[in-house]
Design an enzyme around this catalytic site. Structure first.
Site, short mmCIF file in Angstrom:
data_model
loop_
_atom_site.label_atom_id
_atom_site.label_comp_id
_atom_site.label_asym_id
_atom_site.label_seq_id
_atom_site.Cartn_x
_atom_site.Cartn_y
_atom_site.Cartn_z
N LYS A 134 44.38 -15.07 -5.65
CA LYS A 134 43.05 -14.80 -5.09
C LYS A 134 42.38 -13.65 -5.83
CE LYS A 134 39.46 -15.04 -2.33
NZ LYS A 134 39.32 -14.83 -0.90
N LYS B 114 34.32 -5.69 -1.52
CA LYS B 114 35.64 -5.38 -0.94
C LYS B 114 36.76 -6.00 -1.76
CE LYS B 114 38.46 -7.63 1.59
NZ LYS B 114 38.92 -8.73 2.44
#
Lengths: 289, 289
Positions: free
Chosen positions: A167, A235
Site C-alpha cells: 500500500k 497522511k
C-alpha cells in the site's frame, strides 16, 4: 462463518453492505448510533462493544483512520476473542506498526492480517477494491471468501506488514503520479499549449498511466471533488516518509510530493481531491488562466 | 515528393529505412562515411552537403542531439532551400529554441515544424514512434504521409514549439515515473517484501502505468541495457528545468528527478538505461541484496 466489522465510516459501511449481500452474518459496533443505521437495516447485528463483536465472530475486520485506532481496536478484539480468531485490519497504517500490533495479538492467541485497500469510496461501494494482504497463509485462506465479497483483486503479498508495504508503494506511485501530471499540465498551460491534447498524445506512449488518464482528465475538467481527499493522501505520504526515516531510505520524488501534499492541505484544499494539486501549481504560477 | 534527411544516428538510420520502405525518394548527407552505408544501400541518395540535400528536396527532416546542432542544420537547409520548403526537426530541444529557429527560418522562406518523437530506437526500427508536432497546419499536412511512414501516432499538438512542449511533458512523466518506480521497488526490498508481487498487485489498480509495467519489469530482471540511455534522459530533464527557469515555474517532482539523473550519470551509469536508477537507490541503501 460469523464476521465482525469495526469502523463504519465512508469505507466501512459499503464494505459491510457487500458482506451482507454475499450472505455473511456480520456483527458490528460503533460509538455513534448514526453509523449503525444503514448496516443494521441491511441485517448486520449491533453489539454492545468491540469485545462482544469479537466474542460473536470467527473473523473480525476493521477500517479506521490510523495506527493508534488500530491498536485500540486490536486490544479490544483480543479481550473478547476465542483462541484462533483472525483479525484483518484494512486501514492504511505504517508497516512497522502493523507488524508490532500483529506480534502483540499473536501472544494473545489472535492471528492478524494487514489488508489495506485501494480504490476509494467508489471501489468500496462497487465491491471493486484492490486488497493487499500481509500475514499467515492459513489466515489469508480463511478470510479470502469475505475479502472477495469486498474487493475484486485480493493478493497475499507476503508475511505480516507486506500488505502495508504494498500500500505504501501504491501511495508513492499514485502520489508522485498526481504531482507529475499536475506539473506537466501546468507546464503545458504556461507554455500556451492545450493540456487536453498533450494528455491525449501522451496516453498513446510510454508516459501512459491510470493517473494521467483518470486524474489528468479530472484536472482538465477542473473537477476537484473527492474521490480521495488530499488530507488522506497527505497522511499516507507521512506514513511513507516516516517508514523511509526508520529504514534510512532516500525517497527524493516521494519526499518532494509529500511536501506538496503538506502545501495542498495548508492552502485549505485538504477536503478536495488530490487532483486539486493542479491549483497549487496554478497559484504558484500567478493564478489560473 | 522528394525528401531529405539529416542526422543518421541510432534513430535517424532506421527512420530513413522506413521512409524508403514506404517508397519515398530520400536525399541524405552525413559527415561520417560510415553513417551513410546502410541507408545508401537501401536506395537513399548521398549529397555533398546539407544545402545540396535541401536543394533536392521538398521536405527535409533532421534528428540530431541538441539545439546548437538543430540551429546549424536549419541554416544550412535555408542556404539550399527553394521557397516554401518544409523543414521538420525531430530532435528533442527546448521549446523556446524551436520557436526561435522557426522564426529565423520563416524570414528566409522555410516553414519549420518541431516534431520530436518518443518510443526510442526500438520504436524507430519498428516504425511505431509517437510524433508530437508543432507548427502550421498546412506544413503538417504536407509532412503527414512521411511522418506516418516513421511513426504510428502522429499528432499536431499546436503551433510552433507545441511539439517540444508535449515532449517535455512526456519526459517529465516518464522521468518522474522511473524515479517513483525505483523508489517503490527499493522501498519494498528494504522492507523485505518481494518487488515482483508488489508490481503485479499495483498494476491492477490506480498505480498502473506503462513505466511500472515495462521499466518496473526491467528493474526486477536487473536488465539495465538501453533502451533509452540515462544521459539522454538527463539531457531532456535539463531542457525541462531550463524551460521551467525561463517560465518561472516550480516543478518539485521533476526537479528531484533531474537531480537523480545527474547522480546516475555522475555514478558512471550514463550509458545504461534510465532503469539503472534502481542501482542508485540500492547504492544509497548499502548495496543490492
Amino acid at each position: 462463518m460469523n464476521l465482525g466489522f469495526i469502523g463504519l465510516g465512508l469505507m466501512g459501511r459499503p464494505m459491510v453492505l457487500n458482506l451482507r449481500k454475499a450472505g455473511f452474518a456480520v456483527s458490528v459496533w460503533a460509538r455513534r448510533e448514526a453509523s449503525l443505521t444503514l448496516v443494521v437495516a441491511a441485517g448486520a447485528v449491533a453489539r454492545g462493544s468491540i469485545a462482544e463483536v469479537a466474542a460473536a465472530s470467527d473473523l473480525v475486520f476493521s477500517c479506521v483512520p490510523d495506527a493508534p485506532q488500530v491498536a485500540e481496536v486490536a486490544q479490544a478484539v483480543a479481550d473478547g476473542a476465542r483462541e484462533g480468531l483472525v483479525y484483518a485490519d484494512m486501514s492504511t497504517i505504517a508497516p512497522a506498526a502493523a507488524r508490532e500490533i500483529a506480534a502483540d495479538l499473536k501472544a494473545r492467541g489472535v492471528i492478524m492480517l494487514d489488508a489495506p485497500v485501494s480504490g476509494g469510496e467508489a471501489g468500496a461501494i462497487a465491491g471493486t477494491l484492490t486488497l493487499m494482504v500481509g500475514g499467515e497463509q492459513a489466515a489469508f485462506d480463511k478470510a479470502l471468501p469475505a475479502f472477495q465479497a469486498m474487493g475484486q483483486r485480493v493478493t497475499r503479498v507476503g508475511d505480516s506488514g507486506a500488505g502495508q508495504v504494498a500500500k505504501a508503494c501504491n501511495q508513492i506511485l499514485t502520489g508522485v503520479g498526481v504531482a507529475a501530471v499536475a506539473e506537466a499540465l501546468n507546464f503545458a498551460r504556461m507554455s500556451g499549449v492545450d493540456g487536453a491534447r498533450v494528455r491525449e498524445v501522451l496516453l498513446g506512449g510510454l508516459a501512459a498511466s491510470r493517473v494521467l488518464d483518470n486524474h489528468g482528465q479530472r484536472m482538465l475538467d477542473r473537477n476537484f471533488k473527492p474521490g480521495f481527499k488530499a488530507w488522506m493522501h497527505q497522511k499516507d505520504m507521512r506514513i511513507v516518509m516516516e517508514e523511509a526515516h526508520r529504514l534510512g531510505l532516500a525517497l527524493p520524488a516521494a519526499g518532494a510530493t509529500a511536501q506538496l501534499f503538506n502545501a495542498l492541505v495548508g492552502n485549505g484544499m485538504g477536503e478536495e481531491d488530490s487532483v486539486a494539486m493542479l491549483q497549487l501549481f496554478e497559484t504558484m504560477s500567478g493564478g489560473a488562466a
